[in-house]
Motif scaffolding. Sequence first.
Motif, mmCIF file in Angstrom:
data_model
loop_
_atom_site.group_PDB
_atom_site.id
_atom_site.type_symbol
_atom_site.label_atom_id
_atom_site.label_comp_id
_atom_site.label_asym_id
_atom_site.label_seq_id
_atom_site.Cartn_x
_atom_site.Cartn_y
_atom_site.Cartn_z
ATOM 1 N N ALA A 172 32.077 59.249 82.001
ATOM 2 C CA ALA A 172 32.554 59.827 83.484
ATOM 3 C C ALA A 172 34.052 60.466 83.131
ATOM 4 O O ALA A 172 34.652 60.103 82.114
ATOM 5 N N ASN A 187 38.176 68.099 84.281
ATOM 6 C CA ASN A 187 37.793 66.678 85.185
ATOM 7 C C ASN A 187 36.813 66.845 86.071
ATOM 8 O O ASN A 187 36.916 66.371 87.302
ATOM 9 N N LYS A 197 36.582 60.026 75.473
ATOM 10 C CA LYS A 197 36.459 61.234 76.563
ATOM 11 C C LYS A 197 37.101 62.344 75.925
ATOM 12 O O LYS A 197 38.311 62.961 76.178
ATOM 13 N N ASP A 224 29.779 54.516 80.966
ATOM 14 C CA ASP A 224 30.912 54.714 81.792
ATOM 15 C C ASP A 224 31.947 55.637 81.166
ATOM 16 O O ASP A 224 33.049 55.935 81.928
ATOM 17 N N GLY A 252 32.458 66.013 86.954
ATOM 18 C CA GLY A 252 31.191 65.516 86.358
ATOM 19 C C GLY A 252 31.242 64.520 85.141
ATOM 20 O O GLY A 252 32.338 64.154 84.873
ATOM 21 N N HIS A 253 30.102 64.498 84.693
ATOM 22 C CA HIS A 253 30.221 63.658 83.442
ATOM 23 C C HIS A 253 29.956 64.451 82.247
ATOM 24 O O HIS A 253 29.476 65.710 82.277
ATOM 25 N N CYS A 254 30.275 64.034 81.112
ATOM 26 C CA CYS A 254 30.390 64.754 79.799
ATOM 27 C C CYS A 254 29.575 63.678 78.822
ATOM 28 O O CYS A 254 30.300 62.599 78.810
ATOM 29 N N SER A 258 29.185 53.940 86.889
ATOM 30 C CA SER A 258 30.806 54.239 86.781
ATOM 31 C C SER A 258 31.306 54.349 88.014
ATOM 32 O O SER A 258 30.773 54.154 89.131
ATOM 33 N N PHE A 259 32.744 54.367 87.905
ATOM 34 C CA PHE A 259 33.600 54.456 89.049
ATOM 35 C C PHE A 259 33.161 55.563 90.113
ATOM 36 O O PHE A 259 33.307 55.398 91.186
ATOM 37 N N ASP A 260 32.806 56.561 89.310
ATOM 38 C CA ASP A 260 32.309 57.789 90.165
ATOM 39 C C ASP A 260 30.754 57.879 90.399
ATOM 40 O O ASP A 260 30.320 58.901 90.744
ATOM 41 N N ARG A 288 36.786 65.513 75.720
ATOM 42 C CA ARG A 288 36.862 66.843 76.507
ATOM 43 C C ARG A 288 38.237 66.991 76.818
ATOM 44 O O ARG A 288 38.554 68.169 76.661
#
Lengths: 345, 345, 345, 345
Positions: free
Chosen positions: A15, B29, B240, A12, B31-33, A325-327, B242
């Motif tokens: 995201a 911001n 996070k 999570d 998608g996922h990374c 996750s939230f998305d 990125r």
Amino acid sequence: MRNELKRGFASDNNAGIHPEVLIAIQNANIGHCIAYGDDIYTQNAIYKIKEHFGEDIDVYFMFNGTGSNVLGLKMLTESYNSIICAETAHINVDECGAPEKFTGCKLLSVPTENGKLTIEKIKYHMHDFGFEHHSQPKIISIAQVTELGTVYTPDEIKEISSYAHENGIFVHMDGARLCNAAVSLDRSLREVTVDAGIDALSFGLTKNGAMNAEAIIFFNKKMSENFKYYRKQGMQLASKMRFMAVQFETLLTNDLWKKNAEHANKMAKLLVEKVSKFPQIKITQTVEANGVFAIVPSEIIPKLQKEFFFYMWDENRSEVRWMTSFDTTEEDIDEFIEQLKSLLK
Amino acid sequence: MRNELKRGFASDNNAGIHPEVLIAIQNANIGHCIAYGDDIYTQNAIYKIKEHFGEDIDVYFMFNGTGSNVLGLKMLTESYNSIICAETAHINVDECGAPEKFTGCKLLSVPTENGKLTIEKIKYHMHDFGFEHHSQPKIISIAQVTELGTVYTPDEIKEISSYAHENGIFVHMDGARLCNAAVSLDRSLREVTVDAGIDALSFGLTKNGAMNAEAIIFFNKKMSENFKYYRKQGMQLASKMRFMAVQFETLLTNDLWKKNAEHANKMAKLLVEKVSKFPQIKITQTVEANGVFAIVPSEIIPKLQKEFFFYMWDENRSEVRWMTSFDTTEEDIDEFIEQLKSLLK
Amino acid sequence: MRNELKRGFASDNNAGIHPEVLIAIQNANIGHCIAYGDDIYTQNAIYKIKEHFGEDIDVYFMFNGTGSNVLGLKMLTESYNSIICAETAHINVDECGAPEKFTGCKLLSVPTENGKLTIEKIKYHMHDFGFEHHSQPKIISIAQVTELGTVYTPDEIKEISSYAHENGIFVHMDGARLCNAAVSLDRSLREVTVDAGIDALSFGLTKNGAMNAEAIIFFNKKMSENFKYYRKQGMQLASKMRFMAVQFETLLTNDLWKKNAEHANKMAKLLVEKVSKFPQIKITQTVEANGVFAIVPSEIIPKLQKEFFFYMWDENRSEVRWMTSFDTTEEDIDEFIEQLKSLLK
Amino acid sequence: MRNELKRGFASDNNAGIHPEVLIAIQNANIGHCIAYGDDIYTQNAIYKIKEHFGEDIDVYFMFNGTGSNVLGLKMLTESYNSIICAETAHINVDECGAPEKFTGCKLLSVPTENGKLTIEKIKYHMHDFGFEHHSQPKIISIAQVTELGTVYTPDEIKEISSYAHENGIFVHMDGARLCNAAVSLDRSLREVTVDAGIDALSFGLTKNGAMNAEAIIFFNKKMSENFKYYRKQGMQLASKMRFMAVQFETLLTNDLWKKNAEHANKMAKLLVEKVSKFPQIKITQTVEANGVFAIVPSEIIPKLQKEFFFYMWDENRSEVRWMTSFDTTEEDIDEFIEQLKSLLK
């Protein structure tokens, strides 16, 4: 050009940022503010946190969950103390020894089946009080949600905290996924923490849609007197704190935290429901929040990871972890199931 | 309602985020990374940093300058070492003992007139090598810009680093305001760091318009082998990442860092120029970057602070510090001068 | 064959064991005793120490003075505190950073002319209380005798301890040569420590004729609750403690400590008296205990050291240190003076 | 009057000093010696140790076994490492967290039946190398004799050390009772340590008849470069070191260490032989050195302890530990057996 990354099930924290959080950051980007938290945004965020957890608390924003855990433990211990936790606890296996390095304490872990401590398990380490050769137990640390995706009921927490307090020790909660637990139990944040006897809470919203919003909350101000010095000395004091503060405020307003957690949990339920239909896959933990643990035929794992990245949990038994996750979208899950189906054929 | 705050002269970290930086965060911001830096944004930001500092370097993003300083020093020392710095150094007076706590080392400070170390000053602590009762000097740490707003010339740095290397010790630079120094000297970032013999650099862009962009850079990869474990254990590993990475990339592209620093420095020049006209005010340090130090009649200070917040530097002699930033405007300065004029009447 | 070594003036810890102390060790070598201090010898030694310092104290035997100093400081600080001391203090220059490593605190030193702190000097570091960026002063540590052979009067100590207590901080005394100081002042051990407001004392008898007899004494039991865990964790808990205990008892009985210190001090007086007659030699510190500091023509130093070993104190100004001990004889001094005379010709 | 204490079975450190050791201390009490180990006695003791363990070693005298263990581990680790040991290891349960405090490392323990590690058990913790979230295993620490009175064969040690070295990690041995192990195996000290692949040895003679003689020995000088600073910073540097040195020399000359260990082991054999005849008593560990572990009817334990003090090992199952020492006599055992007989009637 940057490649848009598909939403996988790795973690999570893979995201991004919830759009409302990003807007709040933008809105806070006006003029100058005193740095290091002496600003109106930080003050407002603390008010908001108090709405959820009660007035008589002490809140400090931190950079990450490791910071909250380690400095929270530091505040409540002397270096000759020990900290009791599950063998799988994040503080025990995922913080590269940060608790030992900064607190000087010994971590005493117990194997568990589902990531949850019980009094019986805790008792294994509750001995030799007063014996100077032995690190003195001072904190029980539990994770809510646990690292295995399970959730303590408020009664289970109360039982642990009563036992702890009777024995003169504290209870710390690693709440990196507290929102998911509260939602899972249909309880308020307060009911599963301070009302259940928790003394200190690592409260994380990063996994709930923030960019970086972590805090340590002490539920008894006497305990945390002088904590501000540990935060600074522990390299966790943010200069432009307003941008962290508004993330808290946004997620804790209008139940955004709840919606995000509910959605993630719902997606995990959906995932486990669909995955359970494959007889080759064995779910290993009750899905109580947003994590799904499963044994998967080892030969398909690398192929599946290629499309939807996720982590191995236990290589020896081919167990994987899928986090929602939230998305996460239903489409993500459908695509994943399609992929799985084709690989399992 | 949130009050829009006027731009004061308290600190360059009271400023907000440069608009381009905020847009870059927004753009990332998607998608996922993979968390913890194993993503394309972080990779790109590191490429960008290498464009400025050279290929053979080792870069780690950190939460704040204290983290960069402390863990950089940890990497290059054993606990029985000592660290030589100016008495006014941030690591000596503004980090609540974080360097001592995390490295175990002793800090050896020297009084300076202008925040700058010289070989003569350093030599005061260069003795008792090999004597086990004595902490062994291992690093000289200098700040560029110094805490007194002065700037080392490349030759001054080279002299120190040559001396250090001849004596088997390292040079660390606290570059919280490195951009301002480079611009002041009309040199590249590289010329005032690695080319001048610096071994490890705490490179900060937070004071240059980032939200939170700090890094430790080792200019010799052999030195920093295994640093990643210290970053994690030092509670400085962002999940996070990125969103931190794109801040570096944005500021280091198209000379944005330079424009921001040039502007801040220019505003300081303007400020000192105008302020110097008041005979009651005495400028105490050469203004070489974005800080102005001045002795001001003590009776007007509280009134002046009310409108334009800034900090006392030395209460005893009524010395204050005024910092300009990337978003300081000529109007800010004009208003400030007006205010000053009326108070000094 | 072992060479019998001449008594030099290198240090009072180059001397051996007082014969009575050795006999006491022999006498304690009977049967079995519970290890780690839970024995009758340790109990008796503590009674004896209480005869000298009063009843309401907390005593712990330690291996060496560094252990007493460091763990005493640890007991009274948190890691975000600072410790104020003379620049020449043993804790500052002769313990290889042990205080920083074990306490995490910052040491704040002040240059002195004679090794003695004054309130004026202390005040230099007494600022920024409550400011989280700054290590918070918590202890003033003074040495009695100082490292420069000078002695604080009880009034000087009282002045410091009153000032400290008014400001909410503690006073620690490094009493490696406390006996020499008491004798010099013609006061009891108690008058120059607890009665003068000292909170914690590193009490050493090793330099007074013991083999290894060091203790940390807290003059207020509330302060030292749980110290036993720090002693163990600090690697300072002796197993066969009875043999340490009887050394304390012997030296503190029938004024043996006093006789030993008186003799050492007397020998220093004799030495300085005779040495002062050489116009080429300049005494640099008042001789108040058993140390003599002198500037000596540099060309004769190596030759003199060959016969009577002693240490350089300050190479730059050709200053040496001569220490006398409980076993220094008038013949030692006469031979030394002869040698000196012949070298100075 | 001091009461002569009967020789009990509490611990081999409840015994006193072997008479020859005391004489050696007396004989060394002549004239002055340079402090801190720069003396002929220390030099000779190191020669003597090299006779036993080989030339290419690095030896440092320490105050106690905890000091040797902790600083030895410190020398061979970085703070982000972990240390693998048996759950019952002294470093894990009897040092009040000293290893964690001073090294910053995590201790990873494994339950064992007999105090001995095996490769299979070690492997449980050998994972996640290169993963920055995880403390990196760097040392396996074994005790010889183990805390349960058992002894590793040279082959068992070799198997562990080969495995360790293949995996780039070190092997440390806690040799608090190494002499008893060597004697039990009828091997030299060297054969059961360096020849079996041990990298660092905590070598203790205190339990073999010394007053206080402990050392850390590194079997590869490259590993221990700069160790002297850790010893000082770790508060383990003795000033009057000659008196420690002569204890080593005495015990390592003319096989005194061997005679003492042989005697202690023989007494344990005798004890277990006689005790085994009582059907109510169950021996729980093979008696391979000088410790006997037994389950004893709980009602007689307090009465038995009154006459011959010894410790409970595991209260839950009424298990006790009896230790013999160099000065245990057959009469001690006979009296004990008499007492036992009368209590068990």
